[in-house]
Design a protein around this motif. Structure first.
Motif, PDB file in Angstrom:
ATOM      1  N   MET B  35       0.837  -1.206   0.000  1.00  0.00           N
ATOM      2  CA  MET B  35       0.000   0.000   0.000  1.00  0.00           C
ATOM      3  C   MET B  35       0.873   1.258   0.000  1.00  0.00           C
ATOM      4  SD  MET B  35      -3.393  -0.932   0.768  1.00  0.00           S
ATOM      5  CE  MET B  35      -4.027   0.133   2.006  1.00  0.00           C
ATOM      6  N   LEU B  37       4.010   1.495  -0.944  1.00  0.00           N
ATOM      7  CA  LEU B  37       4.745   1.550  -2.198  1.00  0.00           C
ATOM      8  C   LEU B  37       3.839   2.028  -3.329  1.00  0.00           C
ATOM      9  CD1 LEU B  37       7.419   0.971  -3.524  1.00  0.00           C
ATOM     10  CD2 LEU B  37       6.816  -1.437  -3.657  1.00  0.00           C
ATOM     11  N   VAL B  41       4.477   5.238  -5.643  1.00  0.00           N
ATOM     12  CA  VAL B  41       4.579   5.153  -7.102  1.00  0.00           C
ATOM     13  C   VAL B  41       3.543   6.079  -7.752  1.00  0.00           C
ATOM     14  CG1 VAL B  41       4.296   3.623  -9.101  1.00  0.00           C
ATOM     15  CG2 VAL B  41       5.569   2.833  -7.120  1.00  0.00           C
ATOM     16  N   GLU B 114       1.103 -14.334 -15.407  1.00  0.00           N
ATOM     17  CA  GLU B 114       1.201 -13.420 -14.270  1.00  0.00           C
ATOM     18  C   GLU B 114       2.647 -13.258 -13.832  1.00  0.00           C
ATOM     19  OE1 GLU B 114      -0.073 -14.585 -10.319  1.00  0.00           O
ATOM     20  OE2 GLU B 114       1.086 -12.801  -9.782  1.00  0.00           O
ATOM     21  N   VAL B 122       8.954  -5.768 -11.666  1.00  0.00           N
ATOM     22  CA  VAL B 122      10.172  -5.606 -10.874  1.00  0.00           C
ATOM     23  C   VAL B 122      11.245  -4.905 -11.707  1.00  0.00           C
ATOM     24  CG1 VAL B 122      11.974  -6.800  -9.585  1.00  0.00           C
ATOM     25  CG2 VAL B 122       9.615  -7.601  -9.446  1.00  0.00           C
ATOM     26  N   ALA B 125      10.369  -1.225 -11.990  1.00  0.00           N
ATOM     27  CA  ALA B 125      10.568  -0.520 -10.721  1.00  0.00           C
ATOM     28  C   ALA B 125      12.058  -0.272 -10.476  1.00  0.00           C
ATOM     29  CB  ALA B 125       9.964  -1.320  -9.568  1.00  0.00           C
ATOM     30  N   LEU B 158       5.758   0.686 -15.697  1.00  0.00           N
ATOM     31  CA  LEU B 158       5.658   0.448 -14.249  1.00  0.00           C
ATOM     32  C   LEU B 158       4.221   0.644 -13.780  1.00  0.00           C
ATOM     33  CD1 LEU B 158       6.755  -0.038 -11.422  1.00  0.00           C
ATOM     34  CD2 LEU B 158       7.455   2.342 -11.323  1.00  0.00           C
TER      35      LEU B 158
HETATM   36  C1  HEM Z   1       6.784  -1.233  -7.486  1.00  0.00           C
HETATM   37  C2  HEM Z   1       5.838  -1.878  -6.939  1.00  0.00           C
HETATM   38  C3  HEM Z   1       5.775  -3.370  -6.591  1.00  0.00           C
HETATM   39  C4  HEM Z   1       6.630  -4.404  -6.880  1.00  0.00           C
HETATM   40  C5  HEM Z   1       7.942  -4.322  -7.674  1.00  0.00           C
HETATM   41  C6  HEM Z   1       6.067  -5.604  -6.312  1.00  0.00           C
HETATM   42  C7  HEM Z   1       6.624  -6.874  -6.422  1.00  0.00           C
HETATM   43  C8  HEM Z   1       6.031  -8.050  -5.944  1.00  0.00           C
HETATM   44  C9  HEM Z   1       6.497  -9.379  -6.224  1.00  0.00           C
HETATM   45  C10 HEM Z   1       7.711  -9.747  -7.082  1.00  0.00           C
HETATM   46  C11 HEM Z   1       5.656 -10.269  -5.592  1.00  0.00           C
HETATM   47  C12 HEM Z   1       5.744 -11.795  -5.580  1.00  0.00           C
HETATM   48  C13 HEM Z   1       4.601 -12.305  -6.394  1.00  0.00           C
HETATM   49  C14 HEM Z   1       4.594 -13.795  -6.573  1.00  0.00           C
HETATM   50  O1  HEM Z   1       5.635 -14.352  -6.944  1.00  0.00           O
HETATM   51  O2  HEM Z   1       3.519 -14.366  -6.389  1.00  0.00           O
HETATM   52  C15 HEM Z   1       4.672  -9.475  -4.899  1.00  0.00           C
HETATM   53  C16 HEM Z   1       3.653 -10.007  -4.114  1.00  0.00           C
HETATM   54  C17 HEM Z   1       2.639  -9.255  -3.532  1.00  0.00           C
HETATM   55  N1  HEM Z   1       2.457  -7.894  -3.668  1.00  0.00           N
HETATM   56 FE1  HEM Z   1       3.647  -6.622  -4.685  1.00  0.00          FE
HETATM   57  N2  HEM Z   1       4.899  -5.289  -5.676  1.00  0.00           N
HETATM   58  C18 HEM Z   1       4.683  -3.936  -5.833  1.00  0.00           C
HETATM   59  C19 HEM Z   1       3.609  -3.219  -5.370  1.00  0.00           C
HETATM   60  C20 HEM Z   1       2.538  -3.744  -4.656  1.00  0.00           C
HETATM   61  C21 HEM Z   1       1.372  -3.020  -4.249  1.00  0.00           C
HETATM   62  C22 HEM Z   1       1.108  -1.556  -4.579  1.00  0.00           C
HETATM   63  C23 HEM Z   1       0.593  -3.883  -3.540  1.00  0.00           C
HETATM   64  C24 HEM Z   1      -0.755  -3.675  -2.837  1.00  0.00           C
HETATM   65  C25 HEM Z   1      -1.361  -2.588  -2.636  1.00  0.00           C
HETATM   66  C26 HEM Z   1       1.252  -5.157  -3.502  1.00  0.00           C
HETATM   67  C27 HEM Z   1       0.781  -6.295  -2.858  1.00  0.00           C
HETATM   68  C28 HEM Z   1       1.317  -7.547  -2.961  1.00  0.00           C
HETATM   69  C29 HEM Z   1       0.770  -8.741  -2.331  1.00  0.00           C
HETATM   70  C30 HEM Z   1      -0.451  -8.792  -1.439  1.00  0.00           C
HETATM   71  C31 HEM Z   1       1.601  -9.809  -2.690  1.00  0.00           C
HETATM   72  C32 HEM Z   1       1.436 -11.273  -2.267  1.00  0.00           C
HETATM   73  C33 HEM Z   1       2.099 -11.522  -0.952  1.00  0.00           C
HETATM   74  C34 HEM Z   1       1.885 -12.950  -0.488  1.00  0.00           C
HETATM   75  O3  HEM Z   1       1.141 -13.679  -1.130  1.00  0.00           O
HETATM   76  O4  HEM Z   1       2.490 -13.304   0.542  1.00  0.00           O
HETATM   77  N3  HEM Z   1       2.430  -5.049  -4.209  1.00  0.00           N
HETATM   78  N4  HEM Z   1       4.915  -8.131  -5.152  1.00  0.00           N
END
Ligand code: HEM
Lengths: 155, 386
Positions: B35, B37, B41, B114, B122, B125, B158
């Motif tokens: 949230m 991040l 962004v 996905e 990534v 970013a 991004l």
């Molecule tokens: C520059 C921004 C962001 C990057 C580079 C990033 C990167 C990542 C990556 C690489 C994953 C792993 C996904 C997987 O392999 O399943 C992930 C998971 C996740 N991200 Fe992000 N993310 C970003 C922003 C956000 C934002 C804005 C939110 C929510 C508002 C978010 C919520 C989540 C959630 C809930 C997960 C899953 C965590 C879990 O299952 O334990 N991310 N993110």
């Protein structure tokens, strides 16, 4: 999308909307990048792959390893503060490194990178670790006082 | 945290992601970081797009000349927020790092797509953050592509990849944020709150160490500011020197004439002629796209007076050209709000002294609420567009 049976219909629609908007925006970016003659494609790809692989396969594992080794032999109570300080130091270093290296200096422009960044970096790192040391000292003093009172009550 | 591998067989791909044993990683932590991040962004995208639109206005775009310091605030915010993303992104990626090694790599075709979009996310970013840092440190050589356009298009990638990511993870985020915050079993090391405090501290340290490049009162303690608003010729930073622009002789020579072109004719004015016209003084900032800014007191001739002298009507745009050749920034166009603004000057002096050659001698454009790259220096021609 994620196939969880519990998500409501509105959530599903919101998800579709976000994904569709995202595909449009990312597609616009990719199309712009590919057709813009001022972006050299090969250097762009080389740079992007370098930062991606450099982060995922070098910087992140190294940071985790250093964090592990640096806190392994610390007493339990001192670990959180030291881990936090390591995180602050590491991310500050990412911002400071290009300034400390100073390749951006320009002989004809003394206002470009005008400071002594070695000194600045040392000051910032010293501030981080002095704060951490103070926190740890306070914590140690408090726990000693508590155990001392307990000791008195016992005797 | 990781457990060190005992026998090397542990490095088998099916076990790799189990090497990571920190109990701190959880959907709750990732969602909370996500949230923050996402908000950061969004701020960077909005302020960055604004800066782009001011320089390359689309047909629907309107940008006022007041408040004087608005662009200074939006661009200062762009760079400060971009730097604040460093700790947020680092910890966000740490919190999901084991997923990179999940085995098998994907469940089905949709999951494979996905994951590909995650690589885009990534990569984009990391690209935005690292090129931004290199750019404010004026270290261009690792980027052998044109920074400005690459940073602009990658911002769209991004933003798009992030919308897709939020769309995919929305149910996870909802569930994680709705779940009662369970006390994590007392693990060895940082708690979730401790980690978020550390992230906030990192943002605080990075901000204080750099933001003095635009907030003058903090200039003394911003020990890592890439610029110091107090340092430069006549106490003002310079982005491009006269030598760098290759204008030294043309600008310093006595043969200098300013050409003013409009519907009723052409004027050719020497520096003496310009100084004999009514002079006005304005306090205006130079605001660099790189995030630094510095206020100075400028004195010179109003652009709208020059335009009127050659038959220009209010509501016209005015084009300003430099003696500099072959740079995308050697000309700029003042849209009507800026061309008509009484604060918009062709400045001859700064802080009471004739302009230093590096500040644009014999005269430079200075207008309110505009990026510094549009504040043309070493002006040779002013043309009213009809
Ligand atoms: C520059 C921004 C962001 C990057 C580079 C990033 C990167 C990542 C990556 C690489 C994953 C792993 C996904 C997987 O392999 O399943 C992930 C998971 C996740 N991200 Fe992000 N993310 C970003 C922003 C956000 C934002 C804005 C939110 C929510 C508002 C978010 C919520 C989540 C959630 C809930 C997960 C899953 C965590 C879990 O299952 O334990 N991310 N993110």
């Amino acid at each position: 999308m994620t196939g969880h049976g519990t998500t409501s219909r509105t959530t599903t629609w919101l998800q579709r909307l976000l994904v569709a908007g995202g595909v449009l925006a990312a597609g616009y970016g990719v199309a712009g990048l590919v057709t813009d003659p001022s972006v050299a494609k090969q250097p762009y790809l080389r740079y992007t792959l370098t930062v991606l692989l450099g982060h995922d396969l070098l910087v992140m594992p190294l940071a985790i390893l250093i964090g592990l080794l640096a806190t392994r032999w610390l007493p339990q109570w001192a670990r959180p503060a030291v881990q936090g300080a390591l995180l602050v130091t590491a991310t500050l270093t990412a911002v400071a490194l290009p300034l400390v290296l100073g390749y951006g200096r320009r002989p004809d422009d003394p206002s470009a990178l005008p400071r002594d960044y070695h000194r600045g970096y040392l000051i910032a790192v010293a501030a981080i670790w002095l704060t951490t040391a103070t926190l740890l000292a306070l914590r140690a003093a408090r726990s000693r006082r508590t155990s001392a009172t307990q000791h008195q009550e016992e005797t | 945290m990781v457990r060190l591998p005992e026998p090397l067989t542990r490095l088998h791909p099916t076990r790799l992601s189990r090497l990571f044993t920190s109990r701190l990683r959880s959907p709750q932590l990732t969602s909370r970081l996500g949230m923050l991040l996402g908000a950061a962004v969004a701020v960077c995208f909005a302020t960055g797009y604004l800066s782009h639109a001011i320089q390359h206005p689309p047909a629907w775009f309107y940008w006022p000349s007041r408040p004087v310091n608005l662009y200074r605030i939006t661009q200062g915010l762009h760079v400060a927020t971009g730097l604040a993303i460093v700790p947020l992104l680092a910890v966000k990626l740490w919190s999901v790092y084991p997923k990179l090694f999940r085995w098998p790599p994907f469940r089905d075709a949709a999951h494979a797509v996905e994951r590909l979009s995650l690589f885009l996310l990534v990569a984009a970013a990391l690209f935005q953050v690292t090129t931004g840092i290199l750019n404010i440190a004026l270290w261009y050589s690792p980027m052998s592509f044109f920074f400005t356009t690459a940073h602009y298009w990658t911002a769209w990638i991004l933003a798009g990849a992030l919308l897709i990511h939020i769309g995919v993870k929305l149910p996870v985020v909802r569930r994680a944020l709705a779940a009662p915050s369970r006390r994590p079993t007392e693990a060895a090391g940082l708690s979730r709150r401790g980690l978020l405090t550390a992230v906030a501290s990192a943002i605080g340290v990075i901000t204080v160490a750099t933001v003095g490049q635009t907030l003058r009162p903090l200039a003394g303690i911003s020990v890592l500011g890439p610029r110091d608003p107090r340092v430069g010729p006549q106490g003002l930073p310079v982005n491009k020197t006269a030598a760098g622009a290759g204008v030294t002789t043309a600008a310093a020579g006595p043969g200098y004439r300013l050409e003013v072109v409009g519907p009723s004719g052409i004027l050719r004015l020497s520096l003496g002629d310009l100084a004999a016209l009514p002079q006005h003084t304005a306090q205006l900032p130079i605001t660099c796209v790189e995030g630094w800014s510095a206020t100075a007191t400028w004195t010179g001739v109003r652009i709208r007076d020059l335009a009127a002298a050659v038959g220009g009507q209010p509501g016209a745009s005015v084009r300003v050209e430099s003696l500099e050749r072959g740079s995308p920034y050697s000309t700029s166009t003042l849209p009507p709000p800026h061309a008509d603004d009484p604060l918009t000057l062709l400045a001859l002096t700064v802080n009471g002294e004739p302009l230093d050659l590096d500040h644009g001698h014999p005269c430079r454009l200075i207008a309110p609420n505009r990026p510094g790259v549009l504040q043309t220096k070493w002006v040779s021609r002013v043309q009213v567009l009809t």
